[in-house]
Design a protein around this motif. Structure first.
Motif, PDB file in Angstrom:
ATOM      1  N   LEU A 199       0.805  -1.208  -0.116  1.00 42.29           N
ATOM      2  CA  LEU A 199      -0.073  -0.104   0.056  1.00 42.29           C
ATOM      3  C   LEU A 199       0.964   1.151  -0.039  1.00 42.29           C
ATOM      4  CD1 LEU A 199      -2.748  -0.961   2.587  1.00 42.29           C
ATOM      5  CD2 LEU A 199      -3.004  -1.003   0.271  1.00 42.29           C
ATOM      6  N   ALA A 200       1.904   1.056   0.733  1.00 42.09           N
ATOM      7  CA  ALA A 200       2.946   2.496   0.878  1.00 42.09           C
ATOM      8  C   ALA A 200       3.568   2.829  -0.496  1.00 42.09           C
ATOM      9  CB  ALA A 200       3.934   2.167   2.022  1.00 42.09           C
ATOM     10  N   ALA A 201       3.845   1.690  -1.047  1.00 45.72           N
ATOM     11  CA  ALA A 201       4.756   1.928  -2.463  1.00 45.72           C
ATOM     12  C   ALA A 201       3.550   2.351  -3.527  1.00 45.72           C
ATOM     13  CB  ALA A 201       5.223   0.409  -2.980  1.00 45.72           C
ATOM     14  N   GLU A 202       2.370   1.953  -3.447  1.00 46.30           N
ATOM     15  CA  GLU A 202       1.321   2.516  -4.523  1.00 46.30           C
ATOM     16  C   GLU A 202       1.017   3.840  -3.995  1.00 46.30           C
ATOM     17  OE1 GLU A 202       0.436   1.889  -7.211  1.00 46.30           O
ATOM     18  OE2 GLU A 202      -1.542   2.556  -7.680  1.00 46.30           O
ATOM     19  N   ALA A 203       0.732   4.143  -2.669  1.00 49.41           N
ATOM     20  CA  ALA A 203       0.348   5.615  -2.305  1.00 49.41           C
ATOM     21  C   ALA A 203       1.441   6.567  -2.566  1.00 49.41           C
ATOM     22  CB  ALA A 203       0.393   5.338  -0.814  1.00 49.41           C
ATOM     23  N   VAL A 204       3.089   6.275  -2.487  1.00 48.81           N
ATOM     24  CA  VAL A 204       3.996   7.140  -2.933  1.00 48.81           C
ATOM     25  C   VAL A 204       3.986   7.247  -4.405  1.00 48.81           C
ATOM     26  CG1 VAL A 204       6.530   7.269  -3.159  1.00 48.81           C
ATOM     27  CG2 VAL A 204       5.445   6.555  -0.887  1.00 48.81           C
ATOM     28  N   ARG A 205       3.588   6.281  -5.238  1.00 47.90           N
ATOM     29  CA  ARG A 205       3.416   6.474  -6.677  1.00 47.90           C
ATOM     30  C   ARG A 205       2.412   7.591  -6.994  1.00 47.90           C
ATOM     31  NH1 ARG A 205       1.059   4.742 -11.134  1.00 47.90           N
ATOM     32  NH2 ARG A 205      -0.582   3.528 -10.263  1.00 47.90           N
ATOM     33  N   LEU A 206       1.165   7.156  -6.545  1.00 45.67           N
ATOM     34  CA  LEU A 206       0.045   8.023  -6.848  1.00 45.67           C
ATOM     35  C   LEU A 206       0.397   9.454  -6.293  1.00 45.67           C
ATOM     36  CD1 LEU A 206      -2.942   5.695  -5.815  1.00 45.67           C
ATOM     37  CD2 LEU A 206      -2.498   6.577  -8.036  1.00 45.67           C
ATOM     38  N   LEU A 207       0.559   9.615  -5.016  1.00 47.32           N
ATOM     39  CA  LEU A 207       0.944  10.983  -4.444  1.00 47.32           C
ATOM     40  C   LEU A 207       1.909  11.763  -5.392  1.00 47.32           C
ATOM     41  CD1 LEU A 207       0.754   9.965  -0.630  1.00 47.32           C
ATOM     42  CD2 LEU A 207      -0.786  11.451  -1.976  1.00 47.32           C
ATOM     43  N   GLY A 208       3.270  11.011  -5.713  1.00 46.93           N
ATOM     44  CA  GLY A 208       4.259  11.616  -6.371  1.00 46.93           C
ATOM     45  C   GLY A 208       3.658  12.169  -8.003  1.00 46.93           C
ATOM     46  N   ARG A 209       2.822  11.433  -8.362  1.00 45.20           N
ATOM     47  CA  ARG A 209       2.320  11.872  -9.732  1.00 45.20           C
ATOM     48  C   ARG A 209       1.226  12.697  -9.483  1.00 45.20           C
ATOM     49  NH1 ARG A 209      -0.485   7.177 -13.283  1.00 45.20           N
ATOM     50  NH2 ARG A 209      -2.489   7.681 -11.854  1.00 45.20           N
ATOM     51  N   GLY A 210       0.589  12.696  -8.413  1.00 44.20           N
ATOM     52  CA  GLY A 210      -0.620  13.852  -7.971  1.00 44.20           C
ATOM     53  C   GLY A 210       0.265  14.974  -7.689  1.00 44.20           C
ATOM     54  N   LEU A 211       1.223  15.023  -7.001  1.00 43.86           N
ATOM     55  CA  LEU A 211       1.873  16.294  -6.514  1.00 43.86           C
ATOM     56  C   LEU A 211       2.522  16.860  -7.931  1.00 43.86           C
ATOM     57  CD1 LEU A 211       3.710  15.520  -3.321  1.00 43.86           C
ATOM     58  CD2 LEU A 211       2.575  17.584  -3.710  1.00 43.86           C
ATOM     59  N   GLN A 212       3.053  16.205  -8.843  1.00 42.62           N
ATOM     60  CA  GLN A 212       3.649  16.944 -10.159  1.00 42.62           C
ATOM     61  C   GLN A 212       2.659  17.741 -10.960  1.00 42.62           C
ATOM     62  OE1 GLN A 212       5.717  13.363 -11.490  1.00 42.62           O
ATOM     63  NE2 GLN A 212       7.701  14.178 -11.007  1.00 42.62           N
ATOM     64  N   GLU A 213       1.329  17.039 -10.997  1.00 43.31           N
ATOM     65  CA  GLU A 213       0.328  17.381 -11.905  1.00 43.31           C
ATOM     66  C   GLU A 213      -0.681  18.260 -10.989  1.00 43.31           C
ATOM     67  OE1 GLU A 213      -0.635  14.382 -14.343  1.00 43.31           O
ATOM     68  OE2 GLU A 213       1.344  13.652 -14.889  1.00 43.31           O
ATOM     69  N   MET A 214      -0.643  18.170  -9.760  1.00 42.38           N
ATOM     70  CA  MET A 214      -1.730  18.690  -8.929  1.00 42.38           C
ATOM     71  C   MET A 214      -3.277  18.120  -9.454  1.00 42.38           C
ATOM     72  SD  MET A 214      -0.538  19.969  -6.524  1.00 42.38           S
ATOM     73  CE  MET A 214      -1.505  20.512  -5.312  1.00 42.38           C
ATOM     74  N   ASP A 215      -3.150  16.708  -9.678  1.00 42.74           N
ATOM     75  CA  ASP A 215      -4.085  15.866 -10.057  1.00 42.74           C
ATOM     76  C   ASP A 215      -4.898  15.373  -8.675  1.00 42.74           C
ATOM     77  OD1 ASP A 215      -5.097  13.907 -12.549  1.00 42.74           O
ATOM     78  OD2 ASP A 215      -5.502  13.107 -10.465  1.00 42.74           O
ATOM     79  N   ARG A 216      -6.348  16.068  -8.587  1.00 40.89           N
ATOM     80  CA  ARG A 216      -7.091  15.775  -7.305  1.00 40.89           C
ATOM     81  C   ARG A 216      -7.323  14.107  -7.187  1.00 40.89           C
ATOM     82  NH1 ARG A 216      -6.275  20.712  -4.608  1.00 40.89           N
ATOM     83  NH2 ARG A 216      -5.871  22.169  -6.333  1.00 40.89           N
TER      84      ARG A 216
END
Ligand code: NAD
Length: 326
Positions: A199-216
């Motif tokens: 879960l942690a690895a997937e959360a880091v992936r999603l949050l990393g991508r989300g932070l780059q594009e500010m994707d809600r």
């Protein structure tokens, strides 16, 4: 190295999560049915006046069920707020707490739920992830104490990316960094397991991508997973450092996590390289530093801060970490 390659000698895991309904517009369309599902007829709304007013489209379909409103929602959940909100909730005779807002609104509802035994329906408007955990905190005389209670875990969460569209970019970024901290440091927490590592690895992936594009959508889903990691793996030395410094210098919660994370993660990674591998990144601390570039802590006494960190790490390492973060 993949998460599955890390070894655990032993772990104990009981999954306890709220019912989560995720989707754009879910809060607007599904709230009445979700309240019906748990038989909620007389609701106590827990939200700042601003959050309640700003989400009129979500609340108007259930307006006839709102029996009372706790609008005194404050950072760190002061004990006097919990006392008066609990008294109001008991006086009005309600059957459900409906929290709409960030971690402060959810935290207030949690403390009242523990006192009253009422279920919580949570509509988070940030990515802090508090709605996924049974942990709650109350501050009295400047000291924040945290505890766990099954009663504090919301019954239902409507996870709707539209709820955070109005979140100012700076707050959204800090809140996402807070979630990133729960996830990235979760692999170093005492109760981490193969499941929480995944879960942690997937959360880091999603949050990393989300932070780059500010994707809600990415940020909302990443916050969900990160909160689940925090609930089941527990916290790490990163949280101890944030807690100690935040309390001593009255630092803002999310920004403190954001400013310290690249440095605490580098420290944890040095200490336990095998666990860091679970995040599936060659150098998680460097990746996080890249994402959170430029967030700094407000001025404070470095000497005093170094002393305060003595229970968590050796003074030389603490001084180095603080020099980098300030
Ligand atoms: P918060 O709830 O204080 O919100 C931060 C700011 O954003 C506030 O000023 C709020 O009014 C504003 N805001 C929130 N949603 C908004 C929106 N949609 N539009 C415009 N403004 C909006 O802080 P947070 O970062 O969400 O949560 C931090 C708190 O939650 C801390 O007290 C922390 O300890 C707690 N927390 C607890 C847990 C747990 O498991 N118990 C987990 C994470 C965080």
């Amino acid at each position: 190295m993949h998460a599955a390659d890390t070894r655990r000698a032993a772990y104990t895991l009981t999954l306890r999560s709220p019912r989560v309904r995720y989707g754009r517009g879910t809060a607007r369309t599904d709230l009445p049915a979700e309240l019906d599902r748990i038989g909620a007829r007389r609701i106590m709304l827990v939200a700042t006046a601003r959050a309640a007013g700003g989400h009129d489209d979500v609340l108007s379909p259930v307006a006839d069920r709102i029996a009372g409103h706790v609008s005194d929602v404050r950072r760190h959940v002061p004990a006097e707020v919990v006392r008066s909100a609990t008294a109001l909730t008991r006086d009005i005779d309600t059957d459900c707490l409906l929290a709409i807002g960030g971690g402060s609104a959810t935290g207030t509802a949690k403390a009242v739920a523990v006192e009253t035994g009422l279920p919580i329906v949570a509509l988070p408007t940030t990515y802090a992830g508090s709605e996924q955990t049974p942990v709650y905190g109350i501050t009295e005389n400047g000291v924040k104490r945290t505890a766990r209670s099954a009663q504090a875990l919301p019954q239902t969460v409507l996870l709707d990316p539209d709820l955070s569209v109005g979140l100012p970019a700076e707050i959204a970024r800090a809140s996402a960094a807070n979630a990133l901290a729960h996830a990235a440091t979760g692999v170093f927490a005492a109760n981490h397991s193969p499941l929480t590592d995944l879960l942690a690895a997937e959360a880091v992936r999603l949050l990393g991508r989300g932070l780059q594009e500010m994707d809600r959508e990415d940020l909302t889903q990443g916050g969900h997973l990160a909160g689940t990691v925090l609930a089941h793996a527990g916290s790490s030395a990163h949280h101890s450092v944030c807690h100690i410094l935040g309390g001593a210098f009255d630092l803002p919660h999310a920004e403190t996590h954001a400013a310290l994370l690249p440095h605490t993660l580098a420290y944890l990674q040095e200490e336990q390289l095998d666990r860091a591998a679970a995040l599936g990144l060659p150098d998680a601390a460097a990746a996080v530093a890249n994402l959170l570039d430029g967030v700094r802590l407000p001025e404070a006494s470095l000497g005093q801060a170094t002393e305060l960190l003595a229970p968590v790490m050796d003074p030389t390492r603490a001084a180095q970490l603080l020099n980098e973060a300030w």
